[in-house]
Design a protein around this motif. Structure first.
Motif, short mmCIF file in Angstrom:
data_model
loop_
_atom_site.label_atom_id
_atom_site.label_comp_id
_atom_site.label_asym_id
_atom_site.label_seq_id
_atom_site.Cartn_x
_atom_site.Cartn_y
_atom_site.Cartn_z
N GLN A 138 25.01 33.76 43.56
CA GLN A 138 24.98 32.65 42.71
C GLN A 138 25.43 31.35 43.20
O GLN A 138 24.86 30.23 43.00
CB GLN A 138 25.72 32.95 41.51
CG GLN A 138 25.64 34.25 40.64
CD GLN A 138 24.08 34.45 40.52
OE1 GLN A 138 23.35 33.54 40.14
NE2 GLN A 138 23.71 35.84 40.84
N PHE A 139 26.20 31.33 44.18
CA PHE A 139 26.95 29.99 44.70
C PHE A 139 25.68 29.37 45.49
O PHE A 139 25.67 28.07 45.64
CB PHE A 139 28.12 30.44 45.57
CG PHE A 139 28.54 29.27 46.34
CD1 PHE A 139 29.30 28.32 45.94
CD2 PHE A 139 28.29 29.06 47.85
CE1 PHE A 139 29.90 27.12 46.52
CE2 PHE A 139 28.92 27.89 48.27
CZ PHE A 139 29.60 27.02 47.82
N VAL A 140 24.96 30.40 46.36
CA VAL A 140 23.92 29.97 47.16
C VAL A 140 22.60 29.34 46.26
O VAL A 140 22.39 28.27 46.53
CB VAL A 140 23.26 30.97 47.93
CG1 VAL A 140 21.92 30.81 48.50
CG2 VAL A 140 24.33 31.52 48.99
N ARG A 141 22.41 30.02 45.19
CA ARG A 141 21.39 29.47 44.24
C ARG A 141 21.74 28.28 43.57
O ARG A 141 20.83 27.42 43.62
CB ARG A 141 20.78 30.69 43.39
CG ARG A 141 20.01 31.49 44.05
CD ARG A 141 19.15 32.38 43.15
NE ARG A 141 19.88 33.69 42.39
CZ ARG A 141 20.03 34.96 43.07
NH1 ARG A 141 19.58 35.12 44.17
NH2 ARG A 141 20.67 35.80 42.37
N ALA A 142 23.01 28.06 43.14
CA ALA A 142 23.23 27.08 42.59
C ALA A 142 23.31 25.75 43.44
O ALA A 142 23.39 24.59 42.94
CB ALA A 142 24.64 27.45 41.88
N ASN A 143 23.36 26.00 44.73
CA ASN A 143 23.42 24.93 45.70
C ASN A 143 22.23 24.80 46.40
O ASN A 143 22.18 24.35 47.75
CB ASN A 143 24.72 24.85 46.66
CG ASN A 143 25.89 24.75 45.78
OD1 ASN A 143 26.44 23.45 45.34
ND2 ASN A 143 26.63 25.84 45.48
#
Length: 245
Positions: A138-143
């Protein structure tokens, strides 16, 4: 009567959004022998919003072979902060369990039952930089826009069996070992940890779906060590909205 019918239609139109499902399968192979180790079946349910797909619950079932019995399973609950899901993990073959819960707004509780050892409990304080377990995805996709632009993103990553979190950075990685549209790695920022912990290399497609994971896993090879594997993922079903914006 007409007014009631119109009101009922309004409630239906503005009620909770229908749940969406994101499903994918991962095949884990040994880095050294290319031996097939296990298969992961992921099912993520959530909702679509203006921000794209918002995960709610994520279940993972682990199998030695397709059609074989499930030898481990994990459930993640995503709340207000998808980078920090609650976690419940069971690996019955080793009598191991791990639970991560949020007891306070800035404190989490870890209950870990290691193989053949006494149970351990940790109380860990944290801030908004913390990423937990599959929250890295989720961290990757949020950024996503920063990721595809090649930026480096610092964060804190939870090491649940150590009862602490450490500084890491998400950064571009070479495509020598992974054939993916976007390749990044997660590595510790501490010089000491760099000698002890190898980077985790991740591959993504253009839609923001994870296609490769290369590094240490949470699945045990034996009572003392976990598998280090190259996991290749394929999507079975995308949700009805974009994974990234």
């Amino acid at each position: 009567m007409m007014r009631c019918a119109v009101f009922g239609a309004f409630i239906l139109a503005t009620g909770p959004a229908a749940a969406e499902t994101f499903e994918f399968i991962g095949n884990a192979q040994s880095l050294n022998s290319q031996k097939q180790l296990y298969e992961e079946l992921h099912q993520v349910t959530g909702n679509c919003s203006k921000a794209g797909f918002e995960p709610a619950e994520h279940t993972v079932s682990y199998f030695k072979d397709p059609g074989d019995r499930r030898f481990a399973f994990k459930t993640l609950q995503y709340g207000e902060h998808p980078n920090r899901p609650s976690v419940e993990f069971h690996q019955p073959d080793f009598s191991e369990t791990l639970e991560i819960r949020y007891s306070k707004s800035k404190q989490l509780t870890i209950d870990w039952q290691p193989p053949s050892e006494n149970p351990r409990r940790f109380q860990v304080t944290f801030d908004g930089r913390l990423v937990v377990d599959a929250g890295f995805d989720q961290f990757v996709r949020a950024n996503w826009q920063a990721v595809i632009a090649g930026e480096s993103l610092p964060f804190r990553f939870l090491a649940p069996t150590r009862g602490d979190h450490y500084g890491f950075v998400l950064e571009p990685a070479p495509k020598e070992k992974i054939d993916a549209d976007v390749v990044v790695q997660i590595r510790p920022t501490s010089l000491v940890l760099r000698f002890l912990v190898d980077p985790i290399i991740l591959g993504y497609n253009r839609k923001g779906a994870l296609t490769h994971y290369r590094g240490l896993t949470n699945i045990r090879a034996d009572r003392e060590t976990n598998h280090t594997a190259h996991i290749r993922y394929r999507v079975i079903q995308y949700p009805g909205c974009e994974l990234t914006l």
